[in-house]
Design an enzyme around this catalytic site. Sequence first.
Site, PDB file in Angstrom:
ATOM      1  N   GLY A 155       0.836  -1.203   0.000  1.00 31.77           N
ATOM      2  CA  GLY A 155       0.000   0.000   0.000  1.00 31.77           C
ATOM      3  C   GLY A 155       0.863   1.241   0.000  1.00 31.77           C
ATOM      4  O   GLY A 155       2.094   1.177   0.065  1.00 31.77           O
ATOM      5  N   SER A 156       0.216   2.395  -0.090  1.00 28.23           N
ATOM      6  CA  SER A 156       0.932   3.666  -0.094  1.00 28.23           C
ATOM      7  C   SER A 156       0.025   4.746   0.468  1.00 28.23           C
ATOM      8  O   SER A 156      -1.112   4.488   0.860  1.00 28.23           O
ATOM      9  CB  SER A 156       1.382   4.034  -1.518  1.00 28.23           C
ATOM     10  OG  SER A 156       0.260   4.198  -2.363  1.00 28.23           O
ATOM     11  N   SER A 158       0.052   6.241   3.221  1.00 30.70           N
ATOM     12  CA  SER A 158      -0.270   6.050   4.645  1.00 30.70           C
ATOM     13  C   SER A 158      -1.629   5.407   4.870  1.00 30.70           C
ATOM     14  O   SER A 158      -2.162   5.441   5.980  1.00 30.70           O
ATOM     15  CB  SER A 158      -0.200   7.389   5.407  1.00 30.70           C
ATOM     16  OG  SER A 158       1.118   7.885   5.409  1.00 30.70           O
ATOM     17  N   GLY A 160      -4.221   2.898   5.875  1.00 31.32           N
ATOM     18  CA  GLY A 160      -4.228   1.754   6.776  1.00 31.32           C
ATOM     19  C   GLY A 160      -3.108   1.751   7.793  1.00 31.32           C
ATOM     20  O   GLY A 160      -2.942   0.779   8.528  1.00 31.32           O
ATOM     21  N   ARG A 288       9.569   5.625  -6.577  1.00 31.45           N
ATOM     22  CA  ARG A 288       8.786   6.603  -7.342  1.00 31.45           C
ATOM     23  C   ARG A 288       9.090   7.989  -6.800  1.00 31.45           C
ATOM     24  O   ARG A 288       9.777   8.141  -5.779  1.00 31.45           O
ATOM     25  CB  ARG A 288       7.288   6.330  -7.176  1.00 31.45           C
ATOM     26  CG  ARG A 288       6.861   6.302  -5.722  1.00 31.45           C
ATOM     27  CD  ARG A 288       5.369   6.209  -5.526  1.00 31.45           C
ATOM     28  NE  ARG A 288       5.014   5.933  -4.140  1.00 31.45           N
ATOM     29  CZ  ARG A 288       5.007   6.818  -3.159  1.00 31.45           C
ATOM     30  NH1 ARG A 288       5.356   8.077  -3.406  1.00 31.45           N
ATOM     31  NH2 ARG A 288       4.664   6.474  -1.929  1.00 31.45           N
TER      32      ARG A 288
END
Length: 422
Positions: A155-156, A158, A160, A288
């Site tokens: 994920g990204s 932030s 969760g 990225r």
Amino acid sequence: MSKKVLILLEGTRGNGLPYAQAAQRLGLHPITLSANPAQYDYLAAEGIEAIRVDTENLDSLIRECSQLRATYDIAGITSALESVYATAGKLARCFDLPGPNPTSIARCCDKFVQRQLLAEAGIPIPAYRLAANATEVEGAAAEIGLPVILKPVVGSSSSGVRLCHNVDELVEHTTYLLSRKHIWPSSPKHTWRASPRILVEEFADGPHYIAEIMGNEVIGITAADFDCLPHFVFRGLTFPAPLTDDEHKRIADVSLGCLRALGLGWGPTCIEFRWTKRGPVVIEVNPRLAGTDPQLVQLAYGVDLITEHIKLVIGGEWSFHRRRSHTAAARLIIPDRDGTLDWIDGDTRAAAVSGVAEVKLYVEPKAPIVRKGDDRDYLASVIAASPSRNQTATILQHAVDLISWSITPFPPLGELEKSSAP
């Protein structure tokens, strides 16, 4: 002669449009391939070509690009979205185009694998454990010691991610993640693994920094601060960070060690640190560009990292020639309550302040405000730059003070039920 095209897989709220615009400035025709193009408002607003395709299916992407190649000259393939960046690398290889190593990107995007590789290389990182159920989470937290951070392995933004100070908070957030209510905001379509994976991590406290990297060169370091815990939502960013030469060198040295450990070093990387009693501790390596940081680098140094990335993607060489030495800073405005946004204004006055580079409103009046604890919470952002750090801070605060809004809290559930009763 065929028109030269840059293929962009998916997009982002922050950098999606800048990538398309940078491509156009380089004489390229950007085409976005997306599972749901309608989610990116800028595509229709700016008249950017988009094609609906399953971006998690490499075969579908190969077929689509093969069809496009019959009409266009595909100059490059890339993405600003982390969740499909490895796929972009695979797709570029299929068409013999430059790109990152997709295996390295995939390993980096798995936060547990990333931690393992960094630890094996002796890179300073927080203590961590992998957990797949509530019992394992509680056991890991007991071993590490509260407080701990719980985050999805993939994920990204932030999403969760939460700091848990005690057992009650630990149980609450574990239940939330394992109930699969967690939504992956950066991915157009997410398929759960057979067993969800949670990273339980030591809370490394201290000032937060982000190393901005292109290839194997550290362009600069951003200082960042967060809104209120337990979530990690950026509130402010300043580039370059106020560091001593020694502090800058220590962060840069660890950053280059991360690239070697993870097999990175082509294109952009941003690495998040906390400066603790041990010195710089790596929180996360992201293959990225960060959301707002490229704009800060451009305002401060005159270097357009997005354009330089695209040059690499199309087989050229990027160049880092600092044209100025200013300080740029961003303030991200976050609501203090849930409810309905009655109104928000002052953006025009804020944008007129000398030294302000950009003011953005992300939410329309009458929209429901439901804080999620990630970067979807922003109401607005302001970016400013000047020759000095103090001047930039003064400009930014003045502009932020001109923006005001009103949020009416949602009625209590009981009242809502009464009002809807026949």
